[in-house]
Design a protein around this motif. Structure first.
Motif, PDB file in Angstrom:
ATOM      1  N   VAL A 169      -4.668 -31.141   7.735  1.00  0.00           N
ATOM      2  CA  VAL A 169      -5.185 -31.380   8.510  1.00  0.00           C
ATOM      3  C   VAL A 169      -5.215 -33.126   9.319  1.00  0.00           C
ATOM      4  CG1 VAL A 169      -7.559 -32.620   6.883  1.00  0.00           C
ATOM      5  CG2 VAL A 169      -6.482 -30.391   6.370  1.00  0.00           C
ATOM      6  N   LEU A 170      -4.192 -33.493   8.932  1.00  0.00           N
ATOM      7  CA  LEU A 170      -4.178 -34.690   9.656  1.00  0.00           C
ATOM      8  C   LEU A 170      -3.131 -34.407  11.241  1.00  0.00           C
ATOM      9  CD1 LEU A 170      -2.884 -36.906   7.102  1.00  0.00           C
ATOM     10  CD2 LEU A 170      -5.116 -36.573   7.474  1.00  0.00           C
ATOM     11  N   THR A 171      -3.415 -32.963  11.353  1.00  0.00           N
ATOM     12  CA  THR A 171      -2.298 -33.262  12.221  1.00  0.00           C
ATOM     13  C   THR A 171      -2.253 -32.753  13.729  1.00  0.00           C
ATOM     14  OG1 THR A 171      -0.361 -32.702  11.024  1.00  0.00           O
ATOM     15  CG2 THR A 171       0.175 -32.068  12.818  1.00  0.00           C
ATOM     16  N   PRO A 172      -2.995 -33.193  14.702  1.00  0.00           N
ATOM     17  CA  PRO A 172      -3.656 -32.316  15.720  1.00  0.00           C
ATOM     18  C   PRO A 172      -3.713 -31.107  16.115  1.00  0.00           C
ATOM     19  CG  PRO A 172      -3.873 -34.637  16.051  1.00  0.00           C
ATOM     20  CD  PRO A 172      -2.568 -34.393  15.403  1.00  0.00           C
ATOM     21  N   HIS A 173      -2.147 -30.883  16.022  1.00  0.00           N
ATOM     22  CA  HIS A 173      -1.229 -30.029  17.252  1.00  0.00           C
ATOM     23  C   HIS A 173      -1.021 -28.823  15.549  1.00  0.00           C
ATOM     24  CE1 HIS A 173       2.400 -32.528  15.894  1.00  0.00           C
ATOM     25  NE2 HIS A 173       2.432 -31.095  15.260  1.00  0.00           N
ATOM     26  N   ALA A 174      -0.959 -28.542  14.860  1.00  0.00           N
ATOM     27  CA  ALA A 174      -1.237 -27.908  13.836  1.00  0.00           C
ATOM     28  C   ALA A 174      -1.652 -26.437  14.104  1.00  0.00           C
ATOM     29  CB  ALA A 174      -1.418 -28.061  12.239  1.00  0.00           C
ATOM     30  N   TRP A 175      -2.035 -25.000  13.730  1.00  0.00           N
ATOM     31  CA  TRP A 175      -2.779 -24.107  13.863  1.00  0.00           C
ATOM     32  C   TRP A 175      -3.490 -24.287  11.941  1.00  0.00           C
ATOM     33  CZ3 TRP A 175       0.324 -18.304  12.630  1.00  0.00           C
ATOM     34  CH2 TRP A 175      -0.914 -17.728  13.523  1.00  0.00           C
ATOM     35  N   ARG A 176      -3.020 -24.703  11.033  1.00  0.00           N
ATOM     36  CA  ARG A 176      -3.968 -24.039   9.881  1.00  0.00           C
ATOM     37  C   ARG A 176      -4.335 -25.455   9.679  1.00  0.00           C
ATOM     38  NH1 ARG A 176      -4.213 -18.785  10.288  1.00  0.00           N
ATOM     39  NH2 ARG A 176      -1.376 -18.192   9.905  1.00  0.00           N
ATOM     40  N   ASP A 323       3.972 -33.535   8.775  1.00  0.00           N
ATOM     41  CA  ASP A 323       3.241 -32.314   9.968  1.00  0.00           C
ATOM     42  C   ASP A 323       2.687 -31.475   9.800  1.00  0.00           C
ATOM     43  OD1 ASP A 323       5.441 -31.012   9.696  1.00  0.00           O
ATOM     44  OD2 ASP A 323       5.632 -31.025  11.993  1.00  0.00           O
ATOM     45  N   GLY A 324       2.755 -30.801   8.063  1.00  0.00           N
ATOM     46  CA  GLY A 324       2.768 -29.126   7.585  1.00  0.00           C
ATOM     47  C   GLY A 324       3.317 -27.913   7.530  1.00  0.00           C
ATOM     48  N   GLY A 325       4.708 -29.076   8.122  1.00  0.00           N
ATOM     49  CA  GLY A 325       5.704 -27.264   8.416  1.00  0.00           C
ATOM     50  C   GLY A 325       5.649 -26.505   9.223  1.00  0.00           C
ATOM     51  N   CYS A 326       6.516 -25.777   8.483  1.00  0.00           N
ATOM     52  CA  CYS A 326       6.036 -23.957   9.170  1.00  0.00           C
ATOM     53  C   CYS A 326       4.151 -23.760   8.062  1.00  0.00           C
ATOM     54  CB  CYS A 326       6.792 -22.997   8.901  1.00  0.00           C
ATOM     55  SG  CYS A 326       8.369 -23.117   9.589  1.00  0.00           S
ATOM     56  N   ILE A 327       4.449 -23.945   7.238  1.00  0.00           N
ATOM     57  CA  ILE A 327       3.130 -22.993   6.757  1.00  0.00           C
ATOM     58  C   ILE A 327       1.775 -23.869   7.268  1.00  0.00           C
ATOM     59  CG2 ILE A 327       1.431 -23.375   4.050  1.00  0.00           C
ATOM     60  CD1 ILE A 327       4.434 -23.823   2.805  1.00  0.00           C
ATOM     61  N   ALA A 328       1.498 -24.790   7.649  1.00  0.00           N
ATOM     62  CA  ALA A 328       0.485 -25.115   8.763  1.00  0.00           C
ATOM     63  C   ALA A 328       0.455 -24.760  10.049  1.00  0.00           C
ATOM     64  CB  ALA A 328       0.664 -26.762   8.425  1.00  0.00           C
ATOM     65  N   ASN A 329       1.888 -25.362  10.934  1.00  0.00           N
ATOM     66  CA  ASN A 329       1.440 -25.002  11.765  1.00  0.00           C
ATOM     67  C   ASN A 329       2.027 -23.332  12.899  1.00  0.00           C
ATOM     68  OD1 ASN A 329       1.809 -27.717  13.474  1.00  0.00           O
ATOM     69  ND2 ASN A 329       3.051 -28.036  11.247  1.00  0.00           N
ATOM     70  N   GLY A 330       2.487 -22.441  11.963  1.00  0.00           N
ATOM     71  CA  GLY A 330       3.342 -21.133  12.047  1.00  0.00           C
ATOM     72  C   GLY A 330       5.134 -21.339  13.068  1.00  0.00           C
ATOM     73  N   GLU A 331       5.079 -20.218  12.576  1.00  0.00           N
ATOM     74  CA  GLU A 331       7.179 -20.218  13.475  1.00  0.00           C
ATOM     75  C   GLU A 331       6.343 -19.195  14.396  1.00  0.00           C
ATOM     76  OE1 GLU A 331      11.212 -19.469  11.567  1.00  0.00           O
ATOM     77  OE2 GLU A 331       9.929 -19.040  10.677  1.00  0.00           O
ATOM     78  N   PRO A 332       6.943 -19.958  14.845  1.00  0.00           N
ATOM     79  CA  PRO A 332       6.978 -19.754  16.539  1.00  0.00           C
ATOM     80  C   PRO A 332       8.496 -19.781  16.512  1.00  0.00           C
ATOM     81  CG  PRO A 332       6.096 -22.031  17.124  1.00  0.00           C
ATOM     82  CD  PRO A 332       5.742 -21.457  15.786  1.00  0.00           C
ATOM     83  N   ILE A 333       8.985 -18.850  16.402  1.00  0.00           N
ATOM     84  CA  ILE A 333      10.956 -18.997  15.985  1.00  0.00           C
ATOM     85  C   ILE A 333      12.088 -20.119  17.327  1.00  0.00           C
ATOM     86  CG2 ILE A 333      12.713 -17.579  16.465  1.00  0.00           C
ATOM     87  CD1 ILE A 333      12.134 -15.709  15.163  1.00  0.00           C
ATOM     88  N   GLY A 334      11.567 -19.502  18.537  1.00  0.00           N
ATOM     89  CA  GLY A 334      11.843 -20.929  18.931  1.00  0.00           C
ATOM     90  C   GLY A 334      11.787 -22.157  18.622  1.00  0.00           C
ATOM     91  N   GLY A 353       0.193 -41.093  13.987  1.00  0.00           N
ATOM     92  CA  GLY A 353      -1.562 -41.343  13.634  1.00  0.00           C
ATOM     93  C   GLY A 353      -1.943 -41.529  11.975  1.00  0.00           C
ATOM     94  N   GLU A 354      -2.596 -40.445  11.665  1.00  0.00           N
ATOM     95  CA  GLU A 354      -2.819 -40.408  10.418  1.00  0.00           C
ATOM     96  C   GLU A 354      -1.991 -39.805   9.741  1.00  0.00           C
ATOM     97  OE1 GLU A 354      -7.320 -39.206   9.637  1.00  0.00           O
ATOM     98  OE2 GLU A 354      -6.510 -37.793  11.305  1.00  0.00           O
ATOM     99  N   ARG A 355      -1.097 -39.259   9.947  1.00  0.00           N
ATOM    100  CA  ARG A 355      -0.085 -38.526   9.179  1.00  0.00           C
ATOM    101  C   ARG A 355       0.964 -39.743   9.145  1.00  0.00           C
ATOM    102  NH1 ARG A 355       0.152 -35.790  13.479  1.00  0.00           N
ATOM    103  NH2 ARG A 355       1.922 -35.254  14.507  1.00  0.00           N
TER     104      ARG A 355
END
Length: 382
Positions: A169-176, A323-334, A353-355
């Protein structure tokens, strides 16, 4: 390892949310963002290393970035692709082969689960027919054994994911970027016992670039360089229990993550107790639990008291995956391994920032793990 001191002088990242952009387009965005962050032109890069699992060859990015003749090496090493590219760029600086080097990782995976082919991993087709290429099954088997041996509860797994979504939630570039509580995560539907739907990351998209330089170049730049004290990659030893190799002899399995972490700490001249903020591979909740111990941050079984009481939260004694790790960001392998380093760089710069972790963190650690048993770790200092 002796040689030139290595500093991260530029870092760029794209959104990890689903977009129409191609993986290569995302990579170009990340490279340009990192160059702008460093205050350097593309023509100043003396060596480049990069990779992707499913989105094309990194060296072809020069068609958009500029045909400068820079030596650009493609790297493909599973989930450690980004970490391996970073090790190569680090060695270029240390050896004096380049005074400015670049590492880029990117991917754009199709929707749905990963679908690896047995032959690509040196395995017989029967391995796939028997269902052993299903990564969710492997992770479930590994954490199931770990929970039995060390007294870890399903609720602790849910709390790892709860923290990941809260940090997303605190990470602007996160997916989830939607919070989920532990009860929702436990009730989200079983995938492979004991792991539920929202305990897993998903294949995704995104790109990250890091610009490295030596101390002489860093003195000429106006930014805030972060020292890369160590970057290590290791592959599995006999007796390990790994993706696509879920077999182990009797006794305690060996751990490629423990080997890579130990190598990184020895190279840096630091230990787990010196680290203020860290990133650990969390392909699913159980991975973060196991990697806490495998990388030396606690004893096996201590996670059951550390995690429920908030030790790994942003305001805890050892913030993990801020930043929420893979669980929040998803995993683009590269991109995954370099995303971890990007996050630690921002934390050490005080720009998260907020995090942002309080008390001005000065040391960071990153760890990535992937098939068929490979791990990359870094140690960074302000």
């Amino acid at each position: 390892m002796s040689g030139e001191e290595v500093l991260v002088c530029g870092a760029g990242i794209t959104s990890f949310a689903r977009t129409e952009a191609s993986g290569r387009q995302l990579a170009v965005q990340a490279v340009r963002a990192a160059l702008a962050d460093a205050g350097l032109p593309w023509s100043r890069v003396r060596a480049a290393y990069g990779g992707s699992d499913a989105a094309g060859n990194a060296d072809t990015l020069v068609a958009e970035l500029g045909l400068t003749g820079v030596p650009f090496t493609n790297v493909r090493n599973g989930c450690a692709t980004g970490g391996s590219a970073l090790v190569a760029a680090t060695n270029a600086i240390r050896s004096g082969a380049a005074d400015v080097a670049l590492a880029v990782g990117f991917d754009k995976h199709p929707r749905g689960a990963f679908d690896p082919r047995p032959a690509d991993w040196g395995l017989d087709e029967a391995y796939g027919h028997d269902g052993l290429m299903v990564t969710t099954q492997f992770f479930a088997m590994k954490i199931q054994r770990y929970m039995h041996d060390h007294g870890i509860s399903a609720r602790t797994l849910a709390m790892v994911a709860e923290k990941a979504y809260a940090n997303g939630v605190l990470t602007p570039h996160a997916w989830r970027r939607k919070p989920l509580d532990a009860a929702e995560i436990l009730a989200s539907g079983l995938v492979n016992d004991p792991l539920t739907r929202y305990m897993f990351c998903s294949p995704g998209q995104g790109a990250v670039t890091l610009i490295l330089c030596n101390r002489a170049v860093a003195r000429e730049l106006a930014g805030t360089p972060i020292t890369l004290r160590a970057a290590a990659v290791r592959t599995r030893r006999f007796g390990s229990f790994e993706v696509f190799s879920p077999w182990a002899p009797t006794g305690t399995p060996t751990s490629v993550s423990a080997d890579a972490a130990q190598a990184a700490f020895e190279e840096a001249g630091l230990g787990p107790g010196d680290i203020d903020v860290c990133q650990l591979q969390d392909t699913e909740s159980g991975a973060e639990v196991m990697h806490l111990a495998e990388c030396g941050f606690c004893e096996h079984g201590e996670q059951e008291s550390l995690i429920p009481y908030g030790a790994t939260r942003i305001d805890g004694s050892l913030p993990v995956n801020t930043d929420g790790g893979c669980i929040a960001n998803g995993e683009p392998i590269g991109a995954s391994g370099l995303r971890q380093v990007y996050e630690v760089v921002q934390q050490l710069r005080g720009r998260a920032g907020e995090r942002q972790v309080s008390d001005e963190p000065s040391t960071g650690f990153t760890h990535v793990y992937g098939a068929p048993g490979v791990s990359a770790c870094t140690v960074l200092t302000r």
